[in-house]
Design an enzyme around this catalytic site. Structure first.
Site, short mmCIF file in Angstrom:
data_model
loop_
_atom_site.label_atom_id
_atom_site.label_comp_id
_atom_site.label_asym_id
_atom_site.label_seq_id
_atom_site.Cartn_x
_atom_site.Cartn_y
_atom_site.Cartn_z
N GLY A 72 45.29 -9.65 8.75
CA GLY A 72 44.30 -9.93 7.62
C GLY A 72 45.19 -10.17 6.70
N SER A 73 45.67 -9.47 6.54
CA SER A 73 46.74 -10.14 5.10
C SER A 73 47.35 -11.15 5.04
CB SER A 73 47.80 -8.86 4.95
OG SER A 73 47.69 -7.40 5.19
N ASN A 152 38.53 0.94 4.14
CA ASN A 152 39.50 1.25 5.02
C ASN A 152 39.63 2.40 5.05
OD1 ASN A 152 41.08 0.38 2.67
ND2 ASN A 152 42.88 0.90 3.48
N GLN A 180 37.85 -4.33 8.01
CA GLN A 180 37.65 -3.00 8.61
C GLN A 180 36.41 -2.85 9.41
OE1 GLN A 180 38.95 -0.44 9.35
NE2 GLN A 180 41.59 -0.52 7.97
N ALA A 201 42.54 -8.45 14.71
CA ALA A 201 41.90 -8.37 15.69
C ALA A 201 42.45 -6.98 16.48
CB ALA A 201 42.18 -9.51 17.06
N HIS A 202 43.45 -6.21 15.37
CA HIS A 202 44.09 -5.22 16.26
C HIS A 202 43.12 -3.86 15.45
CE1 HIS A 202 46.24 -3.42 12.49
NE2 HIS A 202 46.06 -4.41 12.09
N THR A 238 52.43 -23.05 15.11
CA THR A 238 51.93 -23.20 16.89
C THR A 238 51.53 -22.33 16.73
OG1 THR A 238 54.27 -24.36 17.67
CG2 THR A 238 52.77 -22.97 18.92
N CYS A 326 49.06 1.12 5.56
CA CYS A 326 50.29 0.53 4.35
C CYS A 326 50.40 0.96 4.03
CB CYS A 326 48.99 -0.65 3.90
SG CYS A 326 48.56 -1.88 5.45
#
Length: 392
Positions: A72-73, A152, A180, A201-202, A238, A326
């Protein structure tokens, strides 16, 4: 180890078994580089494109509008820096809010040093921006509006559709940090007039270290990472094939029976909030009471320090947070809580509990029971609380 209750799903979520099962072959059997033309590489390329289709479907976007990132960052950085530099001849003004994730705020601070002008909008007591103030702030130099979908820390959901309409009417790009929100709220980028959207994704039971940036076709944006021709020459490097495969499966699962899952989370969330307020005094709910993420509980307990509360909860086998993952290592009060008007001494006593798919009613009751004990014990050591009791 005894009973363990995880209630920090806004920080990260566990990878679901179905997601892991989908990823595993791409570590050991189908390990080809997607840029290679032989069969092993083609397998990886096909897997990446299938996941791209899944992410696009979840957002009602076109497949060629999804670009994979490392999280996301990175997506936030790309959206802001990419649009800023590509459109500098048109203008140098960006609008955001004071309660954004640091992925946005720190990027804005960087851009200010590069000569861009940033307006940070105030929010009300619930953490919602003022749409009239947004419109007043727009100038002929404004090139981007970036407002997060859902906060968040306090879980408040912004009026995204209205912001998108304002941006579209003014011919300004609209980016939303939806890290979020994706996987927890239905999102249609066309209906909401979103031009760029960040996701990770997390936050919805996928792997860490993989995310995406939705870029509406036609948006003028520079690449963030230069190098090879990956991601249609827009994001070199990659591809993280296992991660991308996992994200595709995770987002697919997230939107299956979403209403049913959210109904359960809202019931658990409201049960927890009601029990806390019924059993503990001098508590404040942060964020909008109803227009918030389904699993978000953010409260401030007066006369105690959040750090002591978190350590005590951890000793009781409960994982929570004082805010964003964070910033949890700092001693400064949350910038979000200060922005909604809380004084430092109250903001220091914040607790965020974020419920997820695996939490139960029994766990909610257990956490509240432990909170009652811990808050009482910590307040017994507070001279300020003793004075309040004497006044009563």
């Amino acid at each position: 180890m005894g009973k363990y209750v995880y209630m920090d799903n806004s920080a990260t979520t566990p990878v679901k078994q179905e997601v892991l099962d989908e990823m595993l072959p791409y570590f050991t059997e189908k390990y080809g580089n997607p840029s290679s033309i032989y069969t092993l590489g083609s397998q990886s390329r096909n897997a990446v494109e299938i996941s791209r289709e899944k992410v696009a479907k979840a957002l009602n976007a076109k497949t060629n509008e999804i670009f994979f990132t490392a999280g996301g960052s990175e997506a936030d950085n790309w959206a802001l820096k990419g649009v800023a530099y590509a459109n500098r001849k048109k203008g140098n003004h960006i609008i955001t809010s004071k309660i954004e994730h640091h992925g946005i705020l720190h990027t804005c601070e960087y851009l200010e040093k590069q000569g861009f002008r940033i307006t940070y909008l105030d929010v009300d007591e619930y953490g919602i921006i003022d749409l009239k103030e947004l419109e007043k702030t727009i100038t002929d130099e404004t090139i981007l509006i970036s407002i997060m979908f859902a906060n968040n820390e306090i879980g408040t959901i912004q009026p995204i559709k209205e912001i998108g309409r304002i941006a579209k009417d003014k011919g300004i790009y609209f980016h939303t940090d939806a890290v979020q929100a994706v996987g927890h709220i239905k999102i249609d980028v066309d209906e909401l007039n979103i031009d760029l959207l960040s996701l990770a994704a997390h936050k919805f039971y996928g792997p860490k270290g993989v995310g995406a940036l939705y870029i509406r076709q036609g948006v003028k944006i520079d690449p963030l990472i230069s190098g090879g021709a990956q991601e249609r020459n827009r994001r070199a490097g990659t591809e993280n094939v296992p991660g991308i495969v996992g994200m595709g499966k995770a987002i697919e699962l997230a939107y299956e029976n979403l209403d049913e899952k959210n109904d359960k989370l809202i019931r658990l969330r409201d049960r927890m909030i009601n029990k806390i307020f019924d059993k503990i005094d001098h508590v404040r709910l942060n964020g909008h009471p109803t227009n918030r993420l389904p699993g978000n509980v953010n409260v401030c307990f007066e006369f105690i320090e959040g750090e002591s509360l978190l350590l005590s909860l951890d000793m009781a086998g409960i994982a929570g947070s004082s805010g964003s993952a964070c910033t949890s290592g700092t001693l400064e009060p949350s910038h979000v809580l200060l922005a909604i008007g809380l004084p430092h001494e109250i903001a220091h006593g914040s607790l965020r509990l974020s419920l997820g798919d695996f939490n139960t009613e029994e766990e909610v009751d257990y956490v509240v029971e432990k909170l009652i004990e811990i808050v009482a014990r910590l307040r017994s050591m507070s001279p300020l609380y003793e004075k309040v009791k004497e006044v009563k």
